[in-house]
Design an enzyme around this catalytic site. Structure first.
Site, PDB file in Angstrom:
ATOM      1  N   ARG A  71      15.350 -11.261  -6.637  1.00  0.00           N
ATOM      2  CA  ARG A  71      14.564 -10.704  -5.538  1.00  0.00           C
ATOM      3  C   ARG A  71      15.505 -10.536  -4.363  1.00  0.00           C
ATOM      4  O   ARG A  71      15.474 -11.297  -3.400  1.00  0.00           O
ATOM      5  CB  ARG A  71      13.389 -11.615  -5.215  1.00  0.00           C
ATOM      6  CG  ARG A  71      12.516 -11.884  -6.406  1.00  0.00           C
ATOM      7  CD  ARG A  71      11.378 -12.802  -6.081  1.00  0.00           C
ATOM      8  NE  ARG A  71      10.300 -12.084  -5.423  1.00  0.00           N
ATOM      9  CZ  ARG A  71       9.231 -12.688  -4.928  1.00  0.00           C
ATOM     10  NH1 ARG A  71       9.108 -13.981  -4.994  1.00  0.00           N
ATOM     11  NH2 ARG A  71       8.281 -11.982  -4.359  1.00  0.00           N
TER      12      ARG A  71
ATOM     13  N   ARG B  22       9.944 -17.622   0.161  1.00  0.00           N
ATOM     14  CA  ARG B  22      10.815 -16.512   0.469  1.00  0.00           C
ATOM     15  C   ARG B  22      10.303 -15.671   1.641  1.00  0.00           C
ATOM     16  O   ARG B  22      11.085 -15.058   2.376  1.00  0.00           O
ATOM     17  CB  ARG B  22      10.907 -15.664  -0.799  1.00  0.00           C
ATOM     18  CG  ARG B  22      11.940 -14.620  -0.780  1.00  0.00           C
ATOM     19  CD  ARG B  22      12.015 -13.979  -2.150  1.00  0.00           C
ATOM     20  NE  ARG B  22      12.970 -12.897  -2.144  1.00  0.00           N
ATOM     21  CZ  ARG B  22      12.680 -11.703  -1.692  1.00  0.00           C
ATOM     22  NH1 ARG B  22      11.498 -11.428  -1.237  1.00  0.00           N
ATOM     23  NH2 ARG B  22      13.618 -10.767  -1.704  1.00  0.00           N
TER      24      ARG B  22
ATOM     25  N   ASP C  95       1.000  -9.142  -9.191  1.00  0.00           N
ATOM     26  CA  ASP C  95       0.492 -10.497  -8.942  1.00  0.00           C
ATOM     27  C   ASP C  95      -0.740 -10.824  -9.779  1.00  0.00           C
ATOM     28  O   ASP C  95      -1.213 -11.961  -9.735  1.00  0.00           O
ATOM     29  CB  ASP C  95       0.160 -10.683  -7.455  1.00  0.00           C
ATOM     30  CG  ASP C  95       1.407 -10.925  -6.623  1.00  0.00           C
ATOM     31  OD1 ASP C  95       2.495 -11.054  -7.212  1.00  0.00           O
ATOM     32  OD2 ASP C  95       1.292 -10.979  -5.378  1.00  0.00           O
TER      33      ASP C  95
ATOM     34  N   CYS D 259      10.082 -18.160  -5.276  1.00  0.00           N
ATOM     35  CA  CYS D 259       9.547 -18.018  -6.640  1.00  0.00           C
ATOM     36  C   CYS D 259      10.638 -17.672  -7.634  1.00  0.00           C
ATOM     37  O   CYS D 259      11.497 -16.850  -7.350  1.00  0.00           O
ATOM     38  CB  CYS D 259       8.528 -16.891  -6.680  1.00  0.00           C
ATOM     39  SG  CYS D 259       6.870 -17.428  -6.344  1.00  0.00           S
TER      40      CYS D 259
ATOM     41  N   ARG E 198       0.334 -23.242  -3.613  1.00  0.00           N
ATOM     42  CA  ARG E 198       0.984 -22.371  -2.637  1.00  0.00           C
ATOM     43  C   ARG E 198       0.106 -21.172  -2.297  1.00  0.00           C
ATOM     44  O   ARG E 198       0.198 -20.630  -1.195  1.00  0.00           O
ATOM     45  CB  ARG E 198       2.321 -21.850  -3.188  1.00  0.00           C
ATOM     46  CG  ARG E 198       3.439 -22.864  -3.156  1.00  0.00           C
ATOM     47  CD  ARG E 198       4.746 -22.210  -3.553  1.00  0.00           C
ATOM     48  NE  ARG E 198       4.989 -20.995  -2.786  1.00  0.00           N
ATOM     49  CZ  ARG E 198       5.856 -20.045  -3.105  1.00  0.00           C
ATOM     50  NH1 ARG E 198       6.580 -20.152  -4.195  1.00  0.00           N
ATOM     51  NH2 ARG E 198       6.017 -18.976  -2.352  1.00  0.00           N
TER      52      ARG E 198
ATOM     53  N   LYS F 142      -3.307 -14.291   1.535  1.00  0.00           N
ATOM     54  CA  LYS F 142      -2.033 -14.980   1.802  1.00  0.00           C
ATOM     55  C   LYS F 142      -0.969 -13.982   2.251  1.00  0.00           C
ATOM     56  O   LYS F 142      -0.270 -14.192   3.243  1.00  0.00           O
ATOM     57  CB  LYS F 142      -1.567 -15.689   0.518  1.00  0.00           C
ATOM     58  CG  LYS F 142      -0.115 -16.114   0.536  1.00  0.00           C
ATOM     59  CD  LYS F 142       0.278 -16.834  -0.734  1.00  0.00           C
ATOM     60  CE  LYS F 142       0.922 -15.976  -1.791  1.00  0.00           C
ATOM     61  NZ  LYS F 142       2.278 -15.502  -1.489  1.00  0.00           N
ATOM     62  N   ASN F 143      -0.851 -12.885   1.496  1.00  0.00           N
ATOM     63  CA  ASN F 143       0.252 -11.962   1.751  1.00  0.00           C
ATOM     64  C   ASN F 143       0.069 -11.136   3.018  1.00  0.00           C
ATOM     65  O   ASN F 143       0.979 -10.423   3.429  1.00  0.00           O
ATOM     66  CB  ASN F 143       0.473 -11.041   0.543  1.00  0.00           C
ATOM     67  CG  ASN F 143       1.073 -11.809  -0.621  1.00  0.00           C
ATOM     68  OD1 ASN F 143       1.468 -12.969  -0.461  1.00  0.00           O
ATOM     69  ND2 ASN F 143       1.136 -11.175  -1.782  1.00  0.00           N
TER      70      ASN F 143
HETATM   71  C1  UD1 Z   1       5.415  -9.181  -2.002  1.00  0.00           C
HETATM   72  C2  UD1 Z   1       4.392 -10.250  -2.255  1.00  0.00           C
HETATM   73  C3  UD1 Z   1       4.374 -10.650  -3.730  1.00  0.00           C
HETATM   74  C4  UD1 Z   1       4.181  -9.410  -4.590  1.00  0.00           C
HETATM   75  C5  UD1 Z   1       5.192  -8.341  -4.243  1.00  0.00           C
HETATM   76  C6  UD1 Z   1       4.957  -7.027  -4.975  1.00  0.00           C
HETATM   77  C7  UD1 Z   1       4.347 -11.487  -0.186  1.00  0.00           C
HETATM   78  C8  UD1 Z   1       4.632 -12.753   0.510  1.00  0.00           C
HETATM   79  N1  UD1 Z   1       4.731 -11.422  -1.462  1.00  0.00           N
HETATM   80  O1  UD1 Z   1       6.690  -9.752  -2.319  1.00  0.00           O
HETATM   81  O2  UD1 Z   1       3.302 -11.566  -3.920  1.00  0.00           O
HETATM   82  O3  UD1 Z   1       4.361  -9.780  -5.948  1.00  0.00           O
HETATM   83  O4  UD1 Z   1       5.140  -8.056  -2.827  1.00  0.00           O
HETATM   84  O5  UD1 Z   1       3.679  -6.577  -4.756  1.00  0.00           O
HETATM   85  O6  UD1 Z   1       3.768 -10.559   0.361  1.00  0.00           O
HETATM   86  N2  UD1 Z   1      13.638  -5.684  -3.998  1.00  0.00           N
HETATM   87  C9  UD1 Z   1      14.961  -5.370  -3.919  1.00  0.00           C
HETATM   88  N3  UD1 Z   1      15.572  -5.444  -2.706  1.00  0.00           N
HETATM   89  C10 UD1 Z   1      14.904  -5.822  -1.586  1.00  0.00           C
HETATM   90  C11 UD1 Z   1      13.549  -6.142  -1.678  1.00  0.00           C
HETATM   91  C12 UD1 Z   1      12.928  -6.071  -2.907  1.00  0.00           C
HETATM   92  O7  UD1 Z   1      15.600  -5.024  -4.908  1.00  0.00           O
HETATM   93  O8  UD1 Z   1      15.521  -5.865  -0.504  1.00  0.00           O
HETATM   94  C13 UD1 Z   1      12.970  -5.617  -5.305  1.00  0.00           C
HETATM   95  C14 UD1 Z   1      12.514  -6.985  -5.783  1.00  0.00           C
HETATM   96  O9  UD1 Z   1      13.556  -7.661  -6.435  1.00  0.00           O
HETATM   97  C15 UD1 Z   1      11.376  -6.638  -6.705  1.00  0.00           C
HETATM   98  C16 UD1 Z   1      10.779  -5.388  -6.039  1.00  0.00           C
HETATM   99  O10 UD1 Z   1      11.769  -4.877  -5.163  1.00  0.00           O
HETATM  100  O11 UD1 Z   1      11.866  -6.300  -7.964  1.00  0.00           O
HETATM  101  C17 UD1 Z   1       9.499  -5.627  -5.279  1.00  0.00           C
HETATM  102  O12 UD1 Z   1       9.726  -6.561  -4.269  1.00  0.00           O
HETATM  103  P1  UD1 Z   1       8.921  -6.535  -2.893  1.00  0.00           P
HETATM  104  O13 UD1 Z   1       7.912  -5.437  -2.910  1.00  0.00           O
HETATM  105  O14 UD1 Z   1       9.898  -6.588  -1.786  1.00  0.00           O
HETATM  106  O15 UD1 Z   1       8.130  -7.910  -2.969  1.00  0.00           O
HETATM  107  P2  UD1 Z   1       8.010  -9.013  -1.846  1.00  0.00           P
HETATM  108  O16 UD1 Z   1       7.791  -8.388  -0.519  1.00  0.00           O
HETATM  109  O17 UD1 Z   1       9.118  -9.987  -2.000  1.00  0.00           O
END
Ligand code: UD1
Length: 423
Positions: free
Chosen positions: A121, A92, A304, A116, A396, A22-23
């Site tokens: 986030r 998201r 995850d 989620c 999802r 998915k990701n």
């Molecule tokens: C992706 C995955 C999700 C997985 C996560 C971590 C997808 C669609 N989703 O989510 O399933 O759990 O990676 O492996 O691929 N953060 C900030 N600022 C930002 C971006 C992130 O503070 O601009 C923080 C988030 O709040 C969180 C952490 O960084 O605490 C990790 O987030 P991130 O790695 O960005 O996860 P996603 O890409 O949203």
């Protein structure tokens, strides 16, 4: 909302086909906005999040057609239309069109995300990275509005190796003027798949899979034909399920090299794990043992799979300690597990799990995709029939979960929500 009825106590046995990740699929779909012509993405999981991404792309004028598990994407009429709140709030990852739209059209209008409910986030890292490359952002009526007179290469140093921020910056950088270096980049296999996809489109990228990615901006991207990597989270979920319920599973298509730490933790818990070219064979003949784990960005233990591991450890022998370092608030499902007789206490981002002999069935809810999978795993071992509400969360991220489980011998039945008109 659909619910799942699970009668616990049956071991799992058989072969489960692992779907595309998915990701990864979601990001490849976003990246297609950069390409001219007709691309084919194969091995796309037929799950709700991918259907939502199809809607996002259709809003942007991309023609989308399914052919089995392949998605044919035609970008001749792509345009920087706004991505509405209805779609971004459902998923998201819709904000991943930001980078490609800015790169191709110089503007993008995407609703501020919801998604989620697993803690804050923020998208500050996405925005700061793109700003470094010459984009400007404002917020208007709940929309994030991005504009640029032309992206240029830059050094983008991420505070945290955010998967999404690395991907957004990468998709913008491939089409920027000059060279970009992303420092403290995410290293997830799905990001490597995205980079491979972009390179097939014509991008020049070095160092992906390491903390420093170097990108040389180029012009003009062609269509591609690409097969999505297998879903290591789905594979990990079934691996954990068999360790919890007992039995033997062949995870067909799973890549053990993407799951090193997960498989070694399951071996510590007592599983027998064999990696082959065709997948992973995992069997469990005894009660699982306690294991400590700490979630971290890849190659650390994936956040995850943390809820599913907690469900396993809830009835393991001994006391385990789990530390969640990636998402604050990702322990909210613990109350649901405790309602099934688990003995779990959380303190900040630590959880202490005292394994109980056996969980007992109770009505519970799926709070998000992975927490929902955790409830299914808990239910497979529990005494009695567990009713899991809000299965739409699980839908999802997991293709045909109850059909796959039923084929492995689990006693599961979905009750579909009756339409109000019929009730
Ligand atoms: C992706 C995955 C999700 C997985 C996560 C971590 C997808 C669609 N989703 O989510 O399933 O759990 O990676 O492996 O691929 N953060 C900030 N600022 C930002 C971006 C992130 O503070 O601009 C923080 C988030 O709040 C969180 C952490 O960084 O605490 C990790 O987030 P991130 O790695 O960005 O996860 P996603 O890409 O949203």
């Amino acid at each position: 909302m659909d619910r799942l009825l699970v009668t616990g106590g049956t071991p799992l046995d058989g072969t489960v086909e692992i779907a595309g990740a998915k990701n990864s699929a979601l990001k490849l779909m976003a990246a297609v906005v950069l390409a001219d012509g007709r691309s084919t993405v194969r091995n796309v999981p037929r799950i709700q999040d991918c259907f939502t991404m199809v809607e996002v792309l259709e809003h942007l004028g991309v023609g989308c057609a399914w052919a089995g598990d392949a998605l044919v994407l035609e970008t001749t009429d792509v345009r920087p239309a706004e991505t509405p709140y209805d779609l971004v709030s459902r998923m998201r990852a819709s904000i991943l069109v930001l980078g490609p739209l800015l790169a191709r059209f110089g503007n993008a209008r995407v609703a501020m995300p919801g998604g989620c409910n697993i803690g804050s986030r923020a998208i500050d890292l996405h925005i700061r990275g793109l700003e470094k490359m010459g984009a400007r952002f404002s917020s208007e009526h709940g929309f994030l509005v991005g504009e640029t007179t032309g992206l240029r290469g830059a050094v983008v140093n991420l505070d945290f190796p955010s998967v999404g921020a690395t991907e957004n910056v990468l998709m913008a950088a491939v089409a920027a003027r000059g060279n970009t270096v992303i420092e403290n980049a995410a290293r997830e296999p799905e990001l490597v798949d995205l980079a491979d996809f972009l390179v097939e489109m014509g991008a020049r990228i070095d160092g992906v899979g390491t903390p420093t990615i170097e990108i040389q901006g180029v012009e003009g991207f062609g269509p591609v034909d690409h097969t999505v990597i297998p879903d290591r989270v789905e594979a990990g979920t079934y691996a954990i399920a068999v360790c919890s319920a007992g039995g033997r599973l062949v995870l067909s298509g799973a890549r053990a090299d993407h799951m090193d730490l997960v498989l070694s933790k399951l071996a510590d818990a007592g599983a027998d794990v064999v990696a082959t070219d065709a997948g992973v064979v995992i069997s469990m003949g005894s009660r699982p043992r306690c294991v400590d784990l700490v979630t971290l960005p890849y190659p650390g233990f994936p956040t995850d799979l943390q809820p599913q591991m907690m469900a396993l450890l809830a009835s393991a022998e001994g006391t385990s300690i789990v530390t969640e370092n990636v998402f604050e608030g990702r322990f909210m499902f613990v109350d649901e597990l405790n309602r099934m007789g688990a003995d779990i206490r959380t303190e900040g981002h630590h959880a202490v799990i005292r394994g109980v002999e056996r969980l007992s069935a109770a009505p519970v809810r799926a709070l998000d995709i992975r927490a929902g999978a955790a409830m299914v795993i808990a239910a497979l071992t529990a005494d009695g029939v567990t009713e899991i509400e809000d299965m739409y969360h699980v839908d999802r991220g997991y293709q045909d979960m109850e059909a796959k489980l039923a084929a492995l011998g689990a006693v599961v039945r979905r009750e579909r929500e009756r339409s109000p008109a019929l009730s």
